[in-house]
Design a protein around this motif. Structure first.
Motif, mmCIF file in Angstrom:
data_model
loop_
_atom_site.group_PDB
_atom_site.id
_atom_site.type_symbol
_atom_site.label_atom_id
_atom_site.label_comp_id
_atom_site.label_asym_id
_atom_site.label_seq_id
_atom_site.Cartn_x
_atom_site.Cartn_y
_atom_site.Cartn_z
ATOM 1 N N LYS A 100 -19.131 -39.961 -70.221
ATOM 2 C CA LYS A 100 -20.499 -40.473 -70.259
ATOM 3 C C LYS A 100 -20.700 -41.594 -69.247
ATOM 4 C CE LYS A 100 -23.885 -42.415 -73.496
ATOM 5 N NZ LYS A 100 -24.110 -42.873 -74.891
ATOM 6 N N ASP B 111 -23.314 -31.737 -63.652
ATOM 7 C CA ASP B 111 -23.297 -30.527 -64.493
ATOM 8 C C ASP B 111 -21.932 -30.355 -65.170
ATOM 9 O OD1 ASP B 111 -25.890 -29.981 -63.839
ATOM 10 O OD2 ASP B 111 -25.406 -28.563 -62.231
ATOM 11 N N SER B 112 -20.862 -30.619 -64.417
ATOM 12 C CA SER B 112 -19.516 -30.495 -64.979
ATOM 13 C C SER B 112 -19.287 -31.508 -66.098
ATOM 14 C CB SER B 112 -18.477 -30.678 -63.870
ATOM 15 O OG SER B 112 -17.170 -30.649 -64.400
ATOM 16 N N ARG C 70 -20.835 -40.144 -65.815
ATOM 17 C CA ARG C 70 -22.108 -39.480 -65.568
ATOM 18 C C ARG C 70 -23.192 -40.482 -65.197
ATOM 19 N NH1 ARG C 70 -26.952 -37.876 -66.974
ATOM 20 N NH2 ARG C 70 -27.508 -35.654 -66.901
ATOM 21 N N TYR D 170 -14.921 -38.592 -74.369
ATOM 22 C CA TYR D 170 -16.367 -38.397 -74.295
ATOM 23 C C TYR D 170 -17.035 -39.593 -73.616
ATOM 24 C CZ TYR D 170 -21.227 -38.031 -75.790
ATOM 25 O OH TYR D 170 -22.598 -37.986 -75.813
ATOM 26 N N ASP E 186 -21.658 -32.918 -67.952
ATOM 27 C CA ASP E 186 -22.502 -32.527 -69.085
ATOM 28 C C ASP E 186 -21.807 -31.465 -69.938
ATOM 29 O OD1 ASP E 186 -24.569 -34.258 -68.556
ATOM 30 O OD2 ASP E 186 -25.694 -32.831 -67.336
ATOM 31 N N GLU E 187 -21.179 -30.510 -69.287
ATOM 32 C CA GLU E 187 -20.477 -29.462 -70.012
ATOM 33 C C GLU E 187 -19.277 -30.030 -70.770
ATOM 34 O OE1 GLU E 187 -19.954 -25.697 -71.496
ATOM 35 O OE2 GLU E 187 -21.622 -26.495 -70.296
ATOM 36 N N LYS E 188 -18.575 -30.953 -70.126
ATOM 37 C CA LYS E 188 -17.420 -31.578 -70.775
ATOM 38 C C LYS E 188 -17.856 -32.384 -72.000
ATOM 39 C CE LYS E 188 -13.531 -34.662 -69.788
ATOM 40 N NZ LYS E 188 -12.856 -35.502 -68.730
ATOM 41 N N LYS F 163 -20.516 -31.934 -73.806
ATOM 42 C CA LYS F 163 -20.988 -31.007 -74.829
ATOM 43 C C LYS F 163 -19.824 -30.453 -75.637
ATOM 44 C CE LYS F 163 -23.765 -26.806 -75.403
ATOM 45 N NZ LYS F 163 -24.526 -25.742 -74.679
ATOM 46 N N LEU F 164 -18.728 -30.153 -74.965
ATOM 47 C CA LEU F 164 -17.551 -29.626 -75.665
ATOM 48 C C LEU F 164 -16.873 -30.693 -76.509
ATOM 49 C CD1 LEU F 164 -16.009 -27.446 -72.797
ATOM 50 C CD2 LEU F 164 -17.277 -26.638 -74.813
#
Length: 569
Positions: free
Chosen positions: A184, A400-401, A187, A180, A403-405, A407-408
């Motif tokens: 982060k 976007d990719s 990102r 995570y 952010d999705e990762k 979130k999971l």
């Protein structure tokens, strides 16, 4: 869950000819001694050996003391050696893994053997940086100088990271897996690149708009006077480059002279060491002839003092050579940097000189622009705009990719369960430590209590204990030794101090390794007690021989490896 344990530590002071060896129990250890008997010195040495420097300074401590720490990771043993900023790592067979005086290299080696892969962005969010040993031990060391207050001041150097506290605690408690934080950090970098691309896009739009007003698609394209203006600007730039070039040349010459001087000193030190080795072998030889004075023909026998003096001189020379090599390495880096800057300046100077020579000839700038035409200029602008738009679209897709990762990876249900456990442990600890109940429904992992008076340290202890119990839970990532230096803070009275000691001895998780520094005796059980009873003399003469036998060969290996690394460079 990975597990780290402290096994043994050896401390060796060549200046004082004293040493200390302490063996730790895998569970509860008590360091008992009055003030100034060396509890803090011993504890600090553990963390400094591993590259985590606690806040505060020690008085009357030999800064050149060598420390060797044996530790294990999931049962696999390692030896960490430290002396005055130089560190080496050995495996269980005492084979060297790394030897370095660079903190970044040591941190990488420590993270490799512990599999500690937490990462951050720096304060400017311009680069991803791996966490270091101070990050690893931050939640598990309560020291006298910075841990009993409401802020995270246990170790120095952590402020170079961007808000590391929450990430460290979430990593160890299992709120977020290491992946995570890597996502982060990536990102943050992508967001900065997106901002830069958008800024360039807006600037290009304004440039096209202005160019359209001053240069229509038909007729003259540029005012000839602009050519003369640009020549003046280029001439000014060449003058500034000349001045910069002279400054860099002077700096490069000075650094090269200093490097030559240091290399000469290193060579002399190495020659002296070779001579000492030859003399020492002669003195140690049992069957050699006695020394005869060439003036008076008196015979002199070889005494133990001679051997000791030769050994001490060789040790001092070896450390001097090590420091000189460090200095030479730093100067060599500055020389390389100055040369690189000088090369860049020379390239810019040649480029501008060629450009000026070309424009001083018969060719005119307005002829070049006229031949290209306004259409070519607008086509170039459009091509640049398309490139920027493609870069923006690509970066948005990456964000976007990520952010999705993220979130999971950060599951809300797991986060709530961990926070509930943490808050429950904190409330239980407050009750055990004679503190009134409070509302903890919104308490965060990094929300250290801020309570004044004698209740302040007890609330901090309850907070730390809640973290340790949560880290020991099913979703924790690491089992790290817990070290508490002097829990008797803010003058706990005869009612509260027993509650504090009982809480530490009985209420903390059974499986973790615990090291507690305490001034007085206690009736509460500990698996091993190390008694320090001499003020300002934690190191002892009777530990010297054994400790020197263990530490000195590894010190020699470390210095030999560092010397060979410098020679290769």
């Amino acid at each position: 869950m990975k597990s780290l344990r402290f096994e043994n530590i050896w401390l060796l002071s060549h200046r004082d000819k004293k040493a200390r060896h302490v063996s730790f129990h895998p569970k509860k250890n008590l360091l008992r001694g009055r003030n100034h008997t060396g509890k803090t010195s011993l504890i600090r040495s553990i963390f400094e050996t591993l590259g985590a420097k606690p806040q505060g300074k020690l008085e009357s401590w030999d800064e050149n003391t060598a420390s060797l720490l044996e530790f294990s990771v999931d049962g696999c043993h390692f030896f960490a050696l430290h002396q005055n900023g130089r560190r080496a790592l050995f495996n269980a067979n005492r084979e060297m893994i790394v030897a370095t005086s660079k903190f970044g290299e040591w941190s990488q080696a420590f993270c490799n053997v512990t599999d500690f892969n937490l990462v951050f962005t720096d304060k400017k969010e311009s680069a991803i940086q791996p966490a270091d040993p101070a990050c690893f031990f931050l939640p598990f060391y309560v020291n006298q100088d910075g841990s009993w207050q409401s802020e995270w001041n246990t170790f120095g150097g952590l402020k170079r990271f961007s808000s590391p506290w929450s990430a460290i605690l979430e990593y160890f408690t299992g709120v977020c897996p290491p992946e995570y934080y890597r996502a982060k950090a990536e990102r943050a970098q992508e967001s900065k690149a997106l901002e830069e691309s958008r800024r360039e896009y807006k600037l290009l739009e304004r440039t096209i708009e202005r160019f359209s007003r001053t240069l229509p698609l038909s007729g003259p394209k540029l005012n000839p006077e602009n050519f003369a203006n640009e020549i003046a600007l280029l001439t000014k730039e060449v003058t500034e480059l000349n001045e910069r070039q002279e400054i860099l040349r002077s700096a490069a010459v000075k650094e090269q002279d200093l490097l030559s001087s240091l290399e000469q000193q290193i060579r002399l030190a190495d020659e002296a060491l070779a001579a000492y080795d030859h003399d020492a072998k002669y003195l140690r030889a049992g069957n050699s002839e006695p020394l005869i004075c060439p003036t008076c023909n008196a015979e002199h026998t070889k005494s133990f003092l001679d051997l000791l003096n030769f050994a001490e001189d060789a040790r001092v020379l070896r450390e001097l050579a090590g420091r000189l090599r460090d200095d030479a390495s730093e100067v060599r880096y500055r020389c390389s940097t100055a040369s690189a800057k000088l090369s860049t300046v020379n390239e810019n100077y040649k480029r501008i000189s060629v450009l000026l020579d070309t424009r001083k000839g018969a060719l005119k700038f307005e002829d070049v622009v006229g031949s290209l035409g306004a259409e070519s200029a607008f086509a170039a602008f459009e091509a640049e705009r398309q490139l920027l738009q493609e870069a923006i679209d690509k970066t948005l897709g990456v964000i976007d990719s990520l952010d999705e990762k993220m979130k999971l990876l950060r599951a809300p249900k797991r986060t709530r369960a961990i926070l509930e456990d943490f808050r429950s442990h904190y409330m239980t600890g407050r009750v055990a430590l004679q503190l009134p109940p409070v509302d903890v429904s919104k308490m965060k992992l990094a929300g250290r209590p801020d309570l004044s008076g004698s209740g302040g340290p007890r609330s901090i202890l309850a907070y730390y204990a809640a973290l340790w119990q949560t880290c020991q839970g099913a979703m924790g990532t690491f089992d790290v030794p817990v070290v508490i230096d002097s829990p008797n803070q803010q003058a706990q009275d005869d009612f509260n101090l027993p509650a504090v000691l009982q809480f530490i001895a009985k209420d903390l998780p059974d499986g973790m390794q615990l090291i507690v520094g305490l001034e007085t005796e206690t009736d509460f059980p500990f698996d091993r007690e190390i008694h320090l009873d001499v003020k300002y003399s934690m190191l002892r003469e009777d530990h010297w021989a054994e400790t020197e036998r263990i530490v000195e060969p590894l010190l020699e290996k470390m210095y030999v490896m560092m010397e060979s690394d410098v020679a290769e460079v």
